[in-house]
Motif scaffolding. Structure first.
Motif, PDB file in Angstrom:
ATOM      1  N   ILE A 197       3.485 -15.518  -4.574  1.00 26.43           N
ATOM      2  CA  ILE A 197       3.561 -15.032  -3.191  1.00 26.43           C
ATOM      3  C   ILE A 197       5.024 -14.798  -2.821  1.00 26.43           C
ATOM      4  O   ILE A 197       5.377 -13.770  -2.232  1.00 26.43           O
ATOM      5  N   ASN A 198       5.850 -15.739  -3.166  1.00 30.32           N
ATOM      6  CA  ASN A 198       7.281 -15.610  -2.840  1.00 30.32           C
ATOM      7  C   ASN A 198       7.896 -14.392  -3.536  1.00 30.32           C
ATOM      8  O   ASN A 198       8.704 -13.660  -2.953  1.00 30.32           O
ATOM      9  N   ILE A 199       7.516 -14.149  -4.771  1.00 32.20           N
ATOM     10  CA  ILE A 199       8.070 -13.000  -5.507  1.00 32.20           C
ATOM     11  C   ILE A 199       7.620 -11.708  -4.853  1.00 32.20           C
ATOM     12  O   ILE A 199       8.410 -10.769  -4.689  1.00 32.20           O
ATOM     13  N   LEU A 200       6.359 -11.636  -4.471  1.00 32.12           N
ATOM     14  CA  LEU A 200       5.856 -10.422  -3.804  1.00 32.12           C
ATOM     15  C   LEU A 200       6.563 -10.191  -2.469  1.00 32.12           C
ATOM     16  O   LEU A 200       6.934  -9.058  -2.138  1.00 32.12           O
ATOM     17  N   ILE A 201       6.757 -11.234  -1.734  1.00 32.10           N
ATOM     18  CA  ILE A 201       7.455 -11.112  -0.440  1.00 32.10           C
ATOM     19  C   ILE A 201       8.898 -10.668  -0.669  1.00 32.10           C
ATOM     20  O   ILE A 201       9.418  -9.779   0.003  1.00 32.10           O
ATOM     21  N   LEU A 202       9.521 -11.313  -1.625  1.00 36.19           N
ATOM     22  CA  LEU A 202      10.920 -10.979  -1.928  1.00 36.19           C
ATOM     23  C   LEU A 202      11.044  -9.532  -2.380  1.00 36.19           C
ATOM     24  O   LEU A 202      11.959  -8.801  -1.952  1.00 36.19           O
ATOM     25  N   LEU A 203      10.134  -9.067  -3.244  1.00 36.49           N
ATOM     26  CA  LEU A 203      10.181  -7.678  -3.697  1.00 36.49           C
ATOM     27  C   LEU A 203       9.954  -6.714  -2.533  1.00 36.49           C
ATOM     28  O   LEU A 203      10.626  -5.672  -2.443  1.00 36.49           O
ATOM     29  N   GLY A 204       9.061  -7.031  -1.683  1.00 38.33           N
ATOM     30  CA  GLY A 204       8.806  -6.176  -0.522  1.00 38.33           C
ATOM     31  C   GLY A 204      10.027  -6.070   0.364  1.00 38.33           C
ATOM     32  O   GLY A 204      10.401  -4.981   0.822  1.00 38.33           O
ATOM     33  N   VAL A 205      10.666  -7.186   0.640  1.00 36.94           N
ATOM     34  CA  VAL A 205      11.869  -7.190   1.477  1.00 36.94           C
ATOM     35  C   VAL A 205      12.985  -6.395   0.788  1.00 36.94           C
ATOM     36  O   VAL A 205      13.693  -5.609   1.420  1.00 36.94           O
ATOM     37  N   LEU A 206      13.157  -6.615  -0.512  1.00 32.61           N
ATOM     38  CA  LEU A 206      14.216  -5.903  -1.245  1.00 32.61           C
ATOM     39  C   LEU A 206      13.965  -4.401  -1.262  1.00 32.61           C
ATOM     40  O   LEU A 206      14.901  -3.613  -1.087  1.00 32.61           O
ATOM     41  N   ILE A 207      12.742  -4.009  -1.480  1.00 34.78           N
ATOM     42  CA  ILE A 207      12.437  -2.573  -1.509  1.00 34.78           C
ATOM     43  C   ILE A 207      12.658  -1.970  -0.133  1.00 34.78           C
ATOM     44  O   ILE A 207      13.274  -0.907  -0.002  1.00 34.78           O
ATOM     45  N   TYR A 208      12.216  -2.635   0.898  1.00 32.54           N
ATOM     46  CA  TYR A 208      12.368  -2.095   2.248  1.00 32.54           C
ATOM     47  C   TYR A 208      13.837  -2.065   2.672  1.00 32.54           C
ATOM     48  O   TYR A 208      14.341  -1.052   3.152  1.00 32.54           O
ATOM     49  N   ALA A 209      14.527  -3.172   2.465  1.00 34.64           N
ATOM     50  CA  ALA A 209      15.906  -3.268   2.928  1.00 34.64           C
ATOM     51  C   ALA A 209      16.872  -2.565   1.973  1.00 34.64           C
ATOM     52  O   ALA A 209      17.857  -1.955   2.402  1.00 34.64           O
ATOM     53  N   GLY A 210      16.599  -2.634   0.681  1.00 37.43           N
ATOM     54  CA  GLY A 210      17.552  -2.096  -0.275  1.00 37.43           C
ATOM     55  C   GLY A 210      17.319  -0.651  -0.621  1.00 37.43           C
ATOM     56  O   GLY A 210      18.117  -0.055  -1.352  1.00 37.43           O
ATOM     57  N   LYS A 211      16.253  -0.055  -0.085  1.00 40.40           N
ATOM     58  CA  LYS A 211      15.927   1.321  -0.408  1.00 40.40           C
ATOM     59  C   LYS A 211      17.075   2.261  -0.040  1.00 40.40           C
ATOM     60  O   LYS A 211      17.552   3.047  -0.862  1.00 40.40           O
ATOM     61  N   GLY A 212      17.569   2.179   1.113  1.00 44.96           N
ATOM     62  CA  GLY A 212      18.657   3.042   1.566  1.00 44.96           C
ATOM     63  C   GLY A 212      19.964   2.719   0.855  1.00 44.96           C
ATOM     64  O   GLY A 212      20.685   3.609   0.396  1.00 44.96           O
ATOM     65  N   PHE A 213      20.268   1.447   0.767  1.00 41.94           N
ATOM     66  CA  PHE A 213      21.513   1.027   0.127  1.00 41.94           C
ATOM     67  C   PHE A 213      21.516   1.392  -1.352  1.00 41.94           C
ATOM     68  O   PHE A 213      22.476   1.953  -1.877  1.00 41.94           O
ATOM     69  N   LEU A 214      20.426   1.046  -2.040  1.00 44.24           N
ATOM     70  CA  LEU A 214      20.337   1.323  -3.466  1.00 44.24           C
ATOM     71  C   LEU A 214      20.322   2.823  -3.740  1.00 44.24           C
ATOM     72  O   LEU A 214      20.983   3.289  -4.669  1.00 44.24           O
ATOM     73  N   GLY A 215      19.621   3.591  -2.926  1.00 45.04           N
ATOM     74  CA  GLY A 215      19.588   5.046  -3.089  1.00 45.04           C
ATOM     75  C   GLY A 215      20.967   5.642  -2.892  1.00 45.04           C
ATOM     76  O   GLY A 215      21.394   6.529  -3.655  1.00 45.04           O
ATOM     77  N   LYS A 216      21.684   5.170  -1.870  1.00 48.67           N
ATOM     78  CA  LYS A 216      23.030   5.673  -1.607  1.00 48.67           C
ATOM     79  C   LYS A 216      23.976   5.311  -2.753  1.00 48.67           C
ATOM     80  O   LYS A 216      24.751   6.150  -3.219  1.00 48.67           O
ATOM     81  N   ALA A 217      23.904   4.089  -3.241  1.00 47.29           N
ATOM     82  CA  ALA A 217      24.771   3.649  -4.330  1.00 47.29           C
ATOM     83  C   ALA A 217      24.462   4.432  -5.608  1.00 47.29           C
ATOM     84  O   ALA A 217      25.377   4.864  -6.329  1.00 47.29           O
ATOM     85  N   LEU A 218      23.159   4.640  -5.860  1.00 41.55           N
ATOM     86  CA  LEU A 218      22.792   5.395  -7.059  1.00 41.55           C
ATOM     87  C   LEU A 218      23.198   6.860  -6.951  1.00 41.55           C
ATOM     88  O   LEU A 218      23.643   7.458  -7.950  1.00 41.55           O
ATOM     89  N   SER A 219      23.069   7.454  -5.772  1.00 40.78           N
ATOM     90  CA  SER A 219      23.480   8.858  -5.615  1.00 40.78           C
ATOM     91  C   SER A 219      24.993   8.996  -5.753  1.00 40.78           C
ATOM     92  O   SER A 219      25.487   9.951  -6.368  1.00 40.78           O
ATOM     93  N   GLN A 220      25.765   8.020  -5.234  1.00 44.27           N
ATOM     94  CA  GLN A 220      27.218   8.057  -5.411  1.00 44.27           C
ATOM     95  C   GLN A 220      27.574   7.893  -6.889  1.00 44.27           C
ATOM     96  O   GLN A 220      28.450   8.596  -7.407  1.00 44.27           O
ATOM     97  N   ARG A 221      26.876   7.011  -7.545  1.00 45.78           N
ATOM     98  CA  ARG A 221      27.136   6.803  -8.975  1.00 45.78           C
ATOM     99  C   ARG A 221      26.789   8.066  -9.765  1.00 45.78           C
ATOM    100  O   ARG A 221      27.509   8.450 -10.673  1.00 45.78           O
ATOM    101  N   LEU A 222      25.668   8.729  -9.379  1.00 47.21           N
ATOM    102  CA  LEU A 222      25.261   9.971 -10.025  1.00 47.21           C
ATOM    103  C   LEU A 222      26.311  11.057  -9.816  1.00 47.21           C
ATOM    104  O   LEU A 222      26.671  11.773 -10.754  1.00 47.21           O
TER     105      LEU A 222
END
Length: 177
Positions: free
Chosen positions: A30-55
């Motif tokens: 349960i904790n892993i699922l919650i953590l993944l959900g939070v990371l995907i929701y919160a990190g989606k913009g940050f991770l996408g921006k970082a990956l696009s800059q890296r690209l």
């Protein structure tokens, strides 16, 4: 925190309705699922921006490397062309040097041959002159010795007619040589 305190707190929570679940398998999934959900929701913009800059950085580096590669290829072609020109010039200079060396060798041989011929002629002239001088000296000595012999012979006394005949004969012998 001490593990005993943790267990006490979890038992106290079970009694009131809210508490910690001590079943590790249930809580971890349960904790892993919650953590993944939070990371995907919160990190989606940050991770996408970082990956696009890296690209973009990687694409820029690739373009830069391609440009440098193209410049290097052009420089290599220029240097190879210069090398070919230098080799052609080297071959031309080598051939010219060989032609010049042959011409210089022929000129030197001609000069040496001319010098040898001139020295031979000079030596022949010197030999002829020396032979002439020696012959003249020999003639003079022979004449002097003959005259000395004649004087000694005549010094003993000869008649005038015999003396004249001997002098005439000596003069005729000297004149014929």
């Amino acid at each position: 925190m001490d593990i005993r305190l943790f267990l006490l707190a979890s038992e106290a929570g079970e009694a009131s309705g809210f508490g910690l679940n001590s079943n590790i398998l249930e809580t971890n999934a349960i904790n892993i699922l919650i953590l993944l959900g939070v990371l995907i929701y919160a990190g989606k913009g940050f991770l996408g921006k970082a990956l696009s800059q890296r690209l973009e950085t990687i694409e820029s580096a690739i373009k830069d490397a391609d440009k440098r590669k193209q410049v290097a290829i052009e420089q290599l072609a220029d240097q190879q062309e210069k090398l070919a020109q230098a080799q052609a010039e080297c071959d031309r200079l080598r051939q010219q040097a060989e032609v010049d060396a042959k011409a210089a060798g022929a000129a030197i041989l001609a000069t040496v041959d001319a010098d040898i011929e001139r020295l031979r002629e000079s030596a022949d002239q010197e030999i002829a002159t020396e032979q002439e001088r020696v012959l003249i000296q020999l003639r003079q000595r022979v004449a002097e010795q003959a005259l000395a012999g004649v004087r000694a012979y005549f010094g003993r006394g000869l008649e005038d007619s015999v003396q004249r005949e001997l002098v005439d004969r000596s003069i005729s012998l000297l004149g014929s040589k």
